[in-house]
Design a protein around this motif. Sequence first.
Motif, PDB file in Angstrom:
ATOM      1  N   ASP A 179     -45.519 -21.336  45.984  1.00 48.07           N
ATOM      2  CA  ASP A 179     -45.850 -21.402  44.556  1.00 48.07           C
ATOM      3  C   ASP A 179     -44.607 -21.866  43.814  1.00 48.07           C
ATOM      4  OD1 ASP A 179     -48.572 -20.590  44.392  1.00 48.07           O
ATOM      5  OD2 ASP A 179     -47.913 -18.604  45.042  1.00 48.07           O
ATOM      6  N   VAL A 180     -44.611 -23.112  43.402  1.00 46.67           N
ATOM      7  CA  VAL A 180     -43.405 -23.691  42.793  1.00 46.67           C
ATOM      8  C   VAL A 180     -42.986 -22.904  41.555  1.00 46.67           C
ATOM      9  CG1 VAL A 180     -42.431 -25.797  41.792  1.00 46.67           C
ATOM     10  CG2 VAL A 180     -43.971 -25.959  43.750  1.00 46.67           C
ATOM     11  N   GLY A 181     -43.971 -22.392  40.820  1.00 45.27           N
ATOM     12  CA  GLY A 181     -43.691 -21.637  39.596  1.00 45.27           C
ATOM     13  C   GLY A 181     -42.872 -20.381  39.855  1.00 45.27           C
ATOM     14  N   GLU A 182     -42.845 -19.940  41.110  1.00 47.41           N
ATOM     15  CA  GLU A 182     -42.067 -18.729  41.413  1.00 47.41           C
ATOM     16  C   GLU A 182     -40.659 -19.044  41.898  1.00 47.41           C
ATOM     17  OE1 GLU A 182     -44.503 -16.146  43.833  1.00 47.41           O
ATOM     18  OE2 GLU A 182     -46.055 -16.180  42.272  1.00 47.41           O
ATOM     19  N   LEU A 183     -40.319 -20.326  41.987  1.00 50.24           N
ATOM     20  CA  LEU A 183     -38.950 -20.702  42.373  1.00 50.24           C
ATOM     21  C   LEU A 183     -38.055 -20.628  41.134  1.00 50.24           C
ATOM     22  CD1 LEU A 183     -39.751 -23.817  44.636  1.00 50.24           C
ATOM     23  CD2 LEU A 183     -39.121 -21.519  45.400  1.00 50.24           C
ATOM     24  N   SER A 184     -36.743 -20.753  41.339  1.00 51.21           N
ATOM     25  CA  SER A 184     -35.823 -20.700  40.200  1.00 51.21           C
ATOM     26  C   SER A 184     -36.103 -21.889  39.271  1.00 51.21           C
ATOM     27  CB  SER A 184     -34.379 -20.781  40.696  1.00 51.21           C
ATOM     28  OG  SER A 184     -34.148 -22.078  41.227  1.00 51.21           O
ATOM     29  N   PRO A 185     -35.798 -21.753  37.966  1.00 55.11           N
ATOM     30  CA  PRO A 185     -36.047 -22.856  37.024  1.00 55.11           C
ATOM     31  C   PRO A 185     -35.370 -24.141  37.494  1.00 55.11           C
ATOM     32  CG  PRO A 185     -35.408 -20.874  35.843  1.00 55.11           C
ATOM     33  CD  PRO A 185     -35.272 -20.545  37.295  1.00 55.11           C
ATOM     34  N   GLU A 186     -34.190 -24.019  38.102  1.00 59.74           N
ATOM     35  CA  GLU A 186     -33.451 -25.180  38.585  1.00 59.74           C
ATOM     36  C   GLU A 186     -34.261 -25.912  39.668  1.00 59.74           C
ATOM     37  OE1 GLU A 186     -30.934 -26.107  36.972  1.00 59.74           O
ATOM     38  OE2 GLU A 186     -30.632 -27.839  38.305  1.00 59.74           O
ATOM     39  N   LEU A 187     -34.764 -25.123  40.646  1.00 58.92           N
ATOM     40  CA  LEU A 187     -35.530 -25.735  41.743  1.00 58.92           C
ATOM     41  C   LEU A 187     -36.852 -26.317  41.249  1.00 58.92           C
ATOM     42  CD1 LEU A 187     -35.060 -23.366  44.845  1.00 58.92           C
ATOM     43  CD2 LEU A 187     -34.168 -25.682  44.516  1.00 58.92           C
ATOM     44  N   GLN A 188     -37.449 -25.659  40.258  1.00 55.50           N
ATOM     45  CA  GLN A 188     -38.747 -26.140  39.765  1.00 55.50           C
ATOM     46  C   GLN A 188     -38.680 -27.591  39.291  1.00 55.50           C
ATOM     47  OE1 GLN A 188     -40.943 -23.609  37.061  1.00 55.50           O
ATOM     48  NE2 GLN A 188     -40.180 -21.792  38.115  1.00 55.50           N
ATOM     49  N   LYS A 189     -37.468 -28.017  38.855  1.00 51.61           N
ATOM     50  CA  LYS A 189     -37.329 -29.394  38.349  1.00 51.61           C
ATOM     51  C   LYS A 189     -37.374 -30.418  39.475  1.00 51.61           C
ATOM     52  CE  LYS A 189     -34.033 -27.988  34.884  1.00 51.61           C
ATOM     53  NZ  LYS A 189     -32.605 -27.913  34.817  1.00 51.61           N
ATOM     54  N   SER A 190     -36.952 -29.985  40.679  1.00 52.56           N
ATOM     55  CA  SER A 190     -36.768 -30.986  41.735  1.00 52.56           C
ATOM     56  C   SER A 190     -37.622 -30.765  42.981  1.00 52.56           C
ATOM     57  CB  SER A 190     -35.287 -30.998  42.159  1.00 52.56           C
ATOM     58  OG  SER A 190     -34.925 -29.699  42.588  1.00 52.56           O
ATOM     59  N   VAL A 191     -38.405 -29.679  42.991  1.00 53.21           N
ATOM     60  CA  VAL A 191     -39.148 -29.330  44.209  1.00 53.21           C
ATOM     61  C   VAL A 191     -40.644 -29.343  43.949  1.00 53.21           C
ATOM     62  CG1 VAL A 191     -39.638 -27.360  45.742  1.00 53.21           C
ATOM     63  CG2 VAL A 191     -37.273 -28.005  45.273  1.00 53.21           C
ATOM     64  N   THR A 192     -41.407 -29.789  44.946  1.00 55.95           N
ATOM     65  CA  THR A 192     -42.857 -29.648  44.882  1.00 55.95           C
ATOM     66  C   THR A 192     -43.319 -28.985  46.175  1.00 55.95           C
ATOM     67  OG1 THR A 192     -44.953 -30.765  44.422  1.00 55.95           O
ATOM     68  CG2 THR A 192     -43.419 -31.942  45.864  1.00 55.95           C
ATOM     69  N   SER A 193     -44.606 -28.642  46.228  1.00 54.24           N
ATOM     70  CA  SER A 193     -45.166 -28.127  47.482  1.00 54.24           C
ATOM     71  C   SER A 193     -46.475 -28.873  47.714  1.00 54.24           C
ATOM     72  CB  SER A 193     -45.413 -26.620  47.385  1.00 54.24           C
ATOM     73  OG  SER A 193     -46.438 -26.344  46.456  1.00 54.24           O
ATOM     74  N   ILE A 194     -46.976 -28.777  48.937  1.00 56.50           N
ATOM     75  CA  ILE A 194     -48.243 -29.475  49.219  1.00 56.50           C
ATOM     76  C   ILE A 194     -49.349 -28.813  48.395  1.00 56.50           C
ATOM     77  CG2 ILE A 194     -49.870 -30.135  51.040  1.00 56.50           C
ATOM     78  CD1 ILE A 194     -47.475 -30.128  52.959  1.00 56.50           C
ATOM     79  N   LYS A 195     -49.268 -27.493  48.298  1.00 58.85           N
ATOM     80  CA  LYS A 195     -50.256 -26.759  47.491  1.00 58.85           C
ATOM     81  C   LYS A 195     -50.233 -27.256  46.037  1.00 58.85           C
ATOM     82  CE  LYS A 195     -51.266 -22.074  45.930  1.00 58.85           C
ATOM     83  NZ  LYS A 195     -51.111 -20.663  46.256  1.00 58.85           N
TER      84      LYS A 195
END
Length: 326
Positions: free
Chosen positions: A218-234
């Motif tokens: 769940d990308v929304g549960e990653l740190s705000p920093e990671l949310q900018k650069s990370v995606t998931s297949i879900k």
Amino acid sequence: MNDTIQQVFKILESAEGPITADEISRELGIPRSTVSHHIKELRESGHDIESSLDAGYLLVRSAGPITPEAIKKVLRTSFVGIDTRYYESVGSTNWAAKKLCMETDPALLNGTVVVAEEQTGGFGRLGRAWASPKGGIWASIILTPKMPVDSLFMIMMAASISVARAIRRKYDLGALIKWPNDVYIGDKKVAGLLLELSADGDEIHYCLLGMGIDANVDVGELSPELQKSVTSIKAELGHDIDRASLLAMILREFESRYMIVQSGEYEPIIREWKSLSLTLDNRVSIRTARKSFEGVAIDIDQHGALIIRRDNGRIEKVIAGDCVHL
Ligand code: BTN
């Protein structure tokens, strides 16, 4: 379920990716229209079956654990992943794999996979922390390759191609490879790879190929920093995926390319890596331990060095460093 519906279901269940009505009809010797009818009945009885005109039908399985049993059901390899060790939680699958190699002759562990639901001390390139919450695929493959140490990047190439190919084939997502070892969907990272080596000079004891794939994270549960650069297949598909079948497909894609590398044939792997590269032909900014510069990424060599043409025409080879696409 009557007999033929059950057979259609079994085919969907064991398929590594989408399968067409024609393929099912050929395999079972029943008309295509009967296949479509059975698919409709299966959907009505609650099974989630995706369909696309080109690829065919895909059974969406529940997001169960990524246990050796679940992987084994769909695994089609001859040695990679046949022995899989599972942890609900572990510091790092690479550490667990290293421990195995210290307890047992690594030659007997060639192809063994260590997989975990979550890592509490996952790490990535340059020793950076690697967020590894539940929902991802955190796995390490133990390998005992016979090849020169300075060509080991070929194993990374084989692995990043395999992750990108499996994501493309299974979910029709445009996964590409960002130098040196990241898999991206659009402008966001979905997977990272890491190769650790134990060797004495040119004698390789073993390699640990770590793979981190943000499958159902769940990308929304990653740190705000990671949310900018990370995606998931879900996040890309809007629903959970069956991680065991994705990992099984990655292992199969990897095994075949690893065998090619082990036969000393690097050219087809380099060619395929280039065809999936997000970095080549792009303007990039490079930061190494010694310097930073910009230029156009024009090539990669078999040692994994990125070749950059700087604005002043000078050619630079970068073996390790950070690369930002401009
Ligand atoms: C990177 O992009 O920096 C590489 C990330 C590699 C992460 C994987 S997850 C499984 C294995 N265990 C680890 O601690 N790291 C690798």
